[in-house]
Design a protein around this motif. Structure first.
Motif, PDB file in Angstrom:
ATOM      1  N   ALA A 237       0.810  -1.223   0.000  1.00  0.00           N
ATOM      2  CA  ALA A 237       0.000   0.000   0.000  1.00  0.00           C
ATOM      3  C   ALA A 237       0.842   1.272   0.000  1.00  0.00           C
ATOM      4  CB  ALA A 237      -0.924   0.010   1.212  1.00  0.00           C
ATOM      5  N   ARG A 238       2.140   1.157   0.226  1.00  0.00           N
ATOM      6  CA  ARG A 238       2.964   2.362   0.415  1.00  0.00           C
ATOM      7  C   ARG A 238       3.127   3.241  -0.829  1.00  0.00           C
ATOM      8  NH1 ARG A 238       6.447   4.287   4.283  1.00  0.00           N
ATOM      9  NH2 ARG A 238       5.969   3.433   6.323  1.00  0.00           N
ATOM     10  N   PRO A 239       3.342   2.687  -2.019  1.00  0.00           N
ATOM     11  CA  PRO A 239       3.519   3.569  -3.182  1.00  0.00           C
ATOM     12  C   PRO A 239       2.282   4.418  -3.447  1.00  0.00           C
ATOM     13  CG  PRO A 239       4.295   1.350  -3.672  1.00  0.00           C
ATOM     14  CD  PRO A 239       3.568   1.273  -2.362  1.00  0.00           C
ATOM     15  N   ASN A 240       2.509   5.610  -3.942  1.00  0.00           N
ATOM     16  CA  ASN A 240       1.393   6.475  -4.319  1.00  0.00           C
ATOM     17  C   ASN A 240       0.530   5.774  -5.363  1.00  0.00           C
ATOM     18  OD1 ASN A 240       2.272   8.580  -2.670  1.00  0.00           O
ATOM     19  ND2 ASN A 240       3.570   9.445  -4.273  1.00  0.00           N
ATOM     20  N   GLY A 241      -0.776   5.864  -5.163  1.00  0.00           N
ATOM     21  CA  GLY A 241      -1.692   5.270  -6.117  1.00  0.00           C
ATOM     22  C   GLY A 241      -2.033   3.823  -5.848  1.00  0.00           C
ATOM     23  N   HIS A 242      -1.471   3.245  -4.771  1.00  0.00           N
ATOM     24  CA  HIS A 242      -1.809   1.865  -4.417  1.00  0.00           C
ATOM     25  C   HIS A 242      -2.885   1.859  -3.335  1.00  0.00           C
ATOM     26  CE1 HIS A 242       1.891  -0.552  -5.962  1.00  0.00           C
ATOM     27  NE2 HIS A 242       1.514   0.376  -6.823  1.00  0.00           N
ATOM     28  N   MET A 243      -3.902   1.044  -3.520  1.00  0.00           N
ATOM     29  CA  MET A 243      -4.985   0.888  -2.558  1.00  0.00           C
ATOM     30  C   MET A 243      -4.942  -0.520  -1.987  1.00  0.00           C
ATOM     31  SD  MET A 243      -9.112   0.737  -3.262  1.00  0.00           S
ATOM     32  CE  MET A 243      -9.164   2.277  -4.171  1.00  0.00           C
ATOM     33  N   MET A 244      -5.073  -0.633  -0.670  1.00  0.00           N
ATOM     34  CA  MET A 244      -5.121  -1.940  -0.026  1.00  0.00           C
ATOM     35  C   MET A 244      -6.423  -2.079   0.743  1.00  0.00           C
ATOM     36  SD  MET A 244      -4.013  -4.921   0.791  1.00  0.00           S
ATOM     37  CE  MET A 244      -2.373  -4.906   0.056  1.00  0.00           C
ATOM     38  N   ILE A 245      -7.208  -3.066   0.401  1.00  0.00           N
ATOM     39  CA  ILE A 245      -8.397  -3.417   1.171  1.00  0.00           C
ATOM     40  C   ILE A 245      -7.958  -4.508   2.145  1.00  0.00           C
ATOM     41  CG2 ILE A 245     -10.769  -4.243   1.092  1.00  0.00           C
ATOM     42  CD1 ILE A 245     -10.285  -1.539  -0.293  1.00  0.00           C
ATOM     43  N   SER A 246      -7.716  -4.135   3.378  1.00  0.00           N
ATOM     44  CA  SER A 246      -7.165  -5.065   4.361  1.00  0.00           C
ATOM     45  C   SER A 246      -8.287  -5.632   5.228  1.00  0.00           C
ATOM     46  CB  SER A 246      -6.122  -4.358   5.240  1.00  0.00           C
ATOM     47  OG  SER A 246      -5.457  -5.280   6.072  1.00  0.00           O
ATOM     48  N   GLN A 247      -8.669  -6.867   4.908  1.00  0.00           N
ATOM     49  CA  GLN A 247      -9.752  -7.546   5.600  1.00  0.00           C
ATOM     50  C   GLN A 247     -11.034  -6.715   5.563  1.00  0.00           C
ATOM     51  OE1 GLN A 247      -6.658  -9.928   8.529  1.00  0.00           O
ATOM     52  NE2 GLN A 247      -8.596  -9.279   9.366  1.00  0.00           N
ATOM     53  N   GLY A 248     -11.458  -6.459   4.324  1.00  0.00           N
ATOM     54  CA  GLY A 248     -12.647  -5.639   4.094  1.00  0.00           C
ATOM     55  C   GLY A 248     -13.844  -6.138   4.879  1.00  0.00           C
ATOM     56  N   GLY A 249     -14.520  -5.227   5.563  1.00  0.00           N
ATOM     57  CA  GLY A 249     -15.601  -5.568   6.474  1.00  0.00           C
ATOM     58  C   GLY A 249     -16.577  -6.624   5.978  1.00  0.00           C
ATOM     59  N   PRO A 250     -17.172  -6.449   4.779  1.00  0.00           N
ATOM     60  CA  PRO A 250     -18.180  -7.409   4.326  1.00  0.00           C
ATOM     61  C   PRO A 250     -17.628  -8.814   4.089  1.00  0.00           C
ATOM     62  CG  PRO A 250     -18.324  -5.350   3.096  1.00  0.00           C
ATOM     63  CD  PRO A 250     -17.061  -5.296   3.883  1.00  0.00           C
ATOM     64  N   LEU A 251     -16.299  -8.913   3.914  1.00  0.00           N
ATOM     65  CA  LEU A 251     -15.679 -10.214   3.693  1.00  0.00           C
ATOM     66  C   LEU A 251     -15.196 -10.851   4.992  1.00  0.00           C
ATOM     67  CD1 LEU A 251     -13.659  -9.382   0.468  1.00  0.00           C
ATOM     68  CD2 LEU A 251     -15.651 -10.879   0.633  1.00  0.00           C
ATOM     69  N   GLN A 252     -15.323 -10.127   6.100  1.00  0.00           N
ATOM     70  CA  GLN A 252     -14.931 -10.692   7.377  1.00  0.00           C
ATOM     71  C   GLN A 252     -15.766 -11.931   7.693  1.00  0.00           C
ATOM     72  OE1 GLN A 252     -11.949  -9.361   8.222  1.00  0.00           O
ATOM     73  NE2 GLN A 252     -12.524  -8.660  10.248  1.00  0.00           N
ATOM     74  N   ARG A 253     -17.084 -11.763   7.549  1.00  0.00           N
ATOM     75  CA  ARG A 253     -17.979 -12.880   7.835  1.00  0.00           C
ATOM     76  C   ARG A 253     -19.271 -12.817   7.034  1.00  0.00           C
ATOM     77  NH1 ARG A 253     -22.269 -14.587  10.935  1.00  0.00           N
ATOM     78  NH2 ARG A 253     -22.037 -16.650  11.922  1.00  0.00           N
ATOM     79  N   GLY A 254     -19.833 -11.599   6.904  1.00  0.00           N
ATOM     80  CA  GLY A 254     -21.187 -11.436   6.411  1.00  0.00           C
ATOM     81  C   GLY A 254     -21.472 -12.095   5.077  1.00  0.00           C
ATOM     82  N   PHE A 255     -20.592 -11.891   4.090  1.00  0.00           N
ATOM     83  CA  PHE A 255     -20.851 -12.456   2.763  1.00  0.00           C
ATOM     84  C   PHE A 255     -20.908 -13.976   2.828  1.00  0.00           C
ATOM     85  CE2 PHE A 255     -19.391 -14.216  -1.303  1.00  0.00           C
ATOM     86  CZ  PHE A 255     -20.339 -13.669  -2.154  1.00  0.00           C
TER      87      PHE A 255
END
Length: 391
Positions: free
Chosen positions: A133-151
């Motif tokens: 996630a460190r470089p500019n323009g990089h996005m990290m979805i770190s354990q995205g909420g809906p994928l924790q359990r709900g989905f």
């Protein structure tokens, strides 16, 4: 006062069901119900709207919140939500029927993932995520909420039926991930997704939804992982004695409920290793002991097929100076493997090794391991399945 408030105080947020956490952090999102057509209009209008959680009860609902241009810099998705909710910085918020996930076209402008991270827990996955996630323009979805359990709870009816990789399930999973990777800050051009540890049991289903996305599986000596988990908590422990727990361990609910923390986690991790060993998807393996600034370029370029600019590569390596779970980058990391080995009793270590040692060795020698050991290990395929200590 909501019934789950005390639970969110007792356990780490990331260990709890996503919808229960959002009910406490942002109750107005749960209380406002919006039809699919209106939700689609709002999503088209406000690029900051992303899914925060999925409530799997009944027919299922997706909970949304407008995070504006706040980047995902906290080490877990739920902490971004917690931070912005505390500051009252989340804009429009509502819930809508889960059928919204049938509208993949709403997220045609989202970033298609460049890589997935699967892991056993406490094995360098957060470090890897933050480095990427460190470089500019990089996005990290770190354990995205809906994928924790709900989905997963929704598609299995709370683990009372298997998760089938049918067209509807794969479409909704794709839509959910792309809804989280919406470019909100203006400069994003790459997105990565780190899943919660137990999601690895669905690694082939996830790959079926994204067949061209490379993935990593990070793992570590379970003795060290369990020693770390015992000091804090993990979502897996909260599944003990449930249908989900039976699925994660392969043990009957009643048997799992009787196990100690150490033995229950051992059963979970053995199952993860077995799933990874038999996975059909594009998955590269990395043992924690092989992960470091000296090897990370190889992990990124070979494991995730990234072509890195030198500035981006150096930005990633900078993360190795800091403790990965300190979002302020004010504390450094020191090797704690010896202390974790000593934290468990000799008997506990022996039980873990009896169940997991052969599995770990096979992963270490796998052709998919980026740092595979040269010596061959193990016999024919018939030896892959063996009786576990508690079955």
């Amino acid at each position: 006062m909501r019934t789950h408030h005390n639970a969110t105080q007792k356990h780490a947020l990331y260990a709890l069901p996503d919808h229960e956490v959002v009910e406490v952090l942002l109750p107005r999102a749960v209380e406002r119900h919006v039809a699919v057509e209106e939700a689609a209009r709002l999503i088209r209008t406000y690029t900051g709207l992303v899914p925060l959680a999925i409530d799997p009860r009944g027919e299922g609902r997706v909970i949304w919140g407008d995070l504006g241009v706040h980047p995902f810099r906290e080490w877990q998705y739920i902490f971004t939500i917690q931070h912005l909710a505390a500051q009252e910085s989340i804009g429009d918020a509502f819930s809508t029927p889960i059928d919204i996930l049938d509208h993949e076209e709403l997220f045609a402008d989202s970033l298609y993932p460049s890589g997935f991270i699967h892991h056993i827990s406490r094995c360098g996955s957060t470090l890897t995520a933050k480095a990427l996630a460190r470089p500019n323009g990089h996005m990290m979805i770190s354990q995205g909420g809906p994928l924790q359990r709900g989905f997963w709870a929704h598609i299995t009816k709370d683990w009372t039926r298997p998760a089938e990789p049918d067209e509807k399930t794969l479409r909704r999973l794709r839509t959910l991930v792309l809804a989280m990777t919406r470019p909100r800050c203006g400069d994003e051009h790459r997105a990565f997704v780190k899943f919660i540890s137990w999601n690895v049991v669905y690694v082939d289903l996830i790959a079926a939804a994204f067949p061209d996305v490379p993935a990593l599986f990070l793992y570590r000596d379970p003795v060290e992982v369990i020693a770390s988990v015992k000091r804090d908590t993990t979502a897996a422990l909260l599944t003990r004695g449930t249908d989900q727990g039976a699925f994660l361990t392969g043990l009957p609910r009643e048997k799992g409920a009787e196990l100690s923390d150490v033995d229950y986690l051992t059963a979970c991790y053995a199952r993860y290793f077995e799933v990874v060993e038999d996975a059909k998807c594009n998955l590269s393996l990395v043992n924690y002991r092989d992960l470091g600034p000296h090897s990370f370029t190889r992990v990124a370029e070979q494991g995730l097929d990234l072509c890195l600019k030198e500035d981006d590569r150096l930005a990633m390596l900078e993360q190795f100076r800091y403790h990965s779970k300190d979002d302020s980058n004010s504390s450094t990391f020191s090797d704690d493997r010896a202390a974790k080995q000593a934290a468990l009793s000799e008997d506990e270590r022996a039980r873990i090794e009896e169940t997991c040692a052969d599995l770990i060795a096979r992963l270490d020698h796998s052709k998919r391991n980026l740092f595979a050991k040269n010596a061959p290990f193990g016999g024919d395929d018939s030896q892959k399945t063996f009786a576990r200590q508690h079955q």
